[in-house]
Design an enzyme around this catalytic site. Structure first.
Site, PDB file in Angstrom:
ATOM      1  N   HIS A 125      33.850   5.850  68.996  1.00  0.00           N
ATOM      2  CA  HIS A 125      34.225   5.233  70.267  1.00  0.00           C
ATOM      3  C   HIS A 125      34.709   6.292  71.256  1.00  0.00           C
ATOM      4  O   HIS A 125      34.304   6.285  72.434  1.00  0.00           O
ATOM      5  CB  HIS A 125      35.317   4.191  70.018  1.00  0.00           C
ATOM      6  CG  HIS A 125      35.981   3.690  71.263  1.00  0.00           C
ATOM      7  ND1 HIS A 125      35.551   2.568  71.936  1.00  0.00           N
ATOM      8  CD2 HIS A 125      37.043   4.171  71.960  1.00  0.00           C
ATOM      9  CE1 HIS A 125      36.324   2.374  72.992  1.00  0.00           C
ATOM     10  NE2 HIS A 125      37.234   3.330  73.027  1.00  0.00           N
ATOM     11  N   GLU A 126      35.570   7.186  70.800  1.00  0.00           N
ATOM     12  CA  GLU A 126      36.116   8.205  71.700  1.00  0.00           C
ATOM     13  C   GLU A 126      35.025   9.177  72.162  1.00  0.00           C
ATOM     14  O   GLU A 126      34.998   9.580  73.326  1.00  0.00           O
ATOM     15  CB  GLU A 126      37.259   8.952  71.014  1.00  0.00           C
ATOM     16  CG  GLU A 126      38.456   8.081  70.646  1.00  0.00           C
ATOM     17  CD  GLU A 126      39.062   7.368  71.852  1.00  0.00           C
ATOM     18  OE1 GLU A 126      39.008   7.930  72.965  1.00  0.00           O
ATOM     19  OE2 GLU A 126      39.571   6.241  71.686  1.00  0.00           O
ATOM     20  N   HIS A 129      33.073   7.736  75.028  1.00  0.00           N
ATOM     21  CA  HIS A 129      33.622   7.972  76.369  1.00  0.00           C
ATOM     22  C   HIS A 129      33.090   9.275  76.956  1.00  0.00           C
ATOM     23  O   HIS A 129      32.762   9.352  78.141  1.00  0.00           O
ATOM     24  CB  HIS A 129      35.145   8.036  76.304  1.00  0.00           C
ATOM     25  CG  HIS A 129      35.819   6.709  76.202  1.00  0.00           C
ATOM     26  ND1 HIS A 129      35.649   5.698  77.123  1.00  0.00           N
ATOM     27  CD2 HIS A 129      36.701   6.227  75.281  1.00  0.00           C
ATOM     28  CE1 HIS A 129      36.394   4.657  76.781  1.00  0.00           C
ATOM     29  NE2 HIS A 129      37.027   4.951  75.666  1.00  0.00           N
ATOM     30  N   GLU A 187      35.597   0.764  78.207  1.00  0.00           N
ATOM     31  CA  GLU A 187      35.973   0.547  76.813  1.00  0.00           C
ATOM     32  C   GLU A 187      34.867  -0.186  76.059  1.00  0.00           C
ATOM     33  O   GLU A 187      34.523   0.166  74.932  1.00  0.00           O
ATOM     34  CB  GLU A 187      37.287  -0.242  76.739  1.00  0.00           C
ATOM     35  CG  GLU A 187      38.499   0.526  77.214  1.00  0.00           C
ATOM     36  CD  GLU A 187      38.759   1.754  76.368  1.00  0.00           C
ATOM     37  OE1 GLU A 187      38.600   1.683  75.134  1.00  0.00           O
ATOM     38  OE2 GLU A 187      39.129   2.797  76.933  1.00  0.00           O
TER      39      GLU A 187
END
Length: 266
Positions: A125-126, A129, A187
């Site tokens: 997920h990070e 970004h 997100e």
């Protein structure tokens, strides 16, 4: 408000030629050169290391193992970066990735993400970004919004206390109507990218739902969704479930190709 956001971004794209597409095909506004964001990422990572003690040994090897498996699935340019991974001694269940190739994981997260697959969901997920250039987009959108408000103020001749009060209201409208929903979109998009990434690396994507159920149980309440930069845990799980069939197909293909990460927990 969402139509206003899309309209404003569309106008800026036409007038400034500063738009590109994200990995999910979404149009985004990016003013700043990659080199500038990479430099900012390096500075932030250095500052983080000054403020918190780092942890080496088994925890670092574990996090590096998961991160390296995910990095192997990145596009060539991002994969070629000299990624740096650190584990920070902090009870907050948090992790981050920064432009320029920097990953940080707090020890508190290792208590919530209870296996390698759940940890891969967070790190994926990070990294999502970073791949989607969300830092650039967020800074660009904020700059464009502030510029737009300045133009409105100048054109309307708003001066003195009344003008300041009105601009304060306009600022709040811009924040809650554009910037915060946009952050929630970031997100959700990072969830989508991270789910694909972990599945392609051979991590079980179903663990992403287990992770957010753990997060929900560990949380001490959340702000209302419309005033939060993050989706609620229920919304997040729903989004992950929507992409799960595709992710499971990719996961099975990765397993068939011999991608079976075996990262040992400390």
């Amino acid at each position: 408000m969402r139509w206003l956001h899309h309209f404003a971004i569309g106008v800026l794209c036409l007038t400034l030629a500063a738009c590109s597409s994200s990995p999910t095909g979404r149009q985004r506004l990016t003013f700043f050169p990659d080199e500038q964001l990479d430099q900012m990422g390096a500075q932030a990572f250095e500052q983080y290391q000054k403020e918190l003690p780092t942890v080496n040994g088994a925890p670092l090897r574990y996090v590096e193992c998961v991160a390296e498996a995910l990095i192997e699935e990145l596009p060539p340019e991002e994969r070629a970066q000299p990624w740096q991974v650190r584990v920070f001694k902090d009870d907050a269940a948090n992790a981050f990735a920064l432009p320029g190739g920097y990953i940080g994981v707090n020890t508190g997260l290792l208590k919530i993400a209870t296996d390698q697959d759940q940890l891969a969901a967070v790190i994926g997920h990070e990294i999502g970004h970073v791949l989607a250039q969300h830092a650039n987009e967020r800074a660009s959108t904020q700059s464009a919004t502030q510029l737009g408000l300045s133009v409105v103020q100048s054109a309307a001749g708003l001066e003195g206390p009344q003008g300041e009060q009105l601009m304060g209201l306009l600022g709040a409208g811009a924040q809650y109507g554009v910037l915060l929903p946009f952050s929630r979109r970031h997100e959700s998009e990072a969830d989508t990218i991270g789910l694909r990434l972990m599945a392609n690396a051979g991590f079980d994507p179903r663990a992403s739902i287990d992770l957010w159920q753990n997060m929900s149980q560990a949380g001490n309440g959340q702000p209302p969704v419309w005033m939060s930069t993050h989706p609620s845990h229920g919304q997040r799980i729903g989004g992950l479930q929507a992409g799960m069939n595709e992710a499971l197909a990719s996961y099975n293909q990765a397993q068939d190709r011999g991608k079976r990460p075996n990262c040992r927990q400390p």
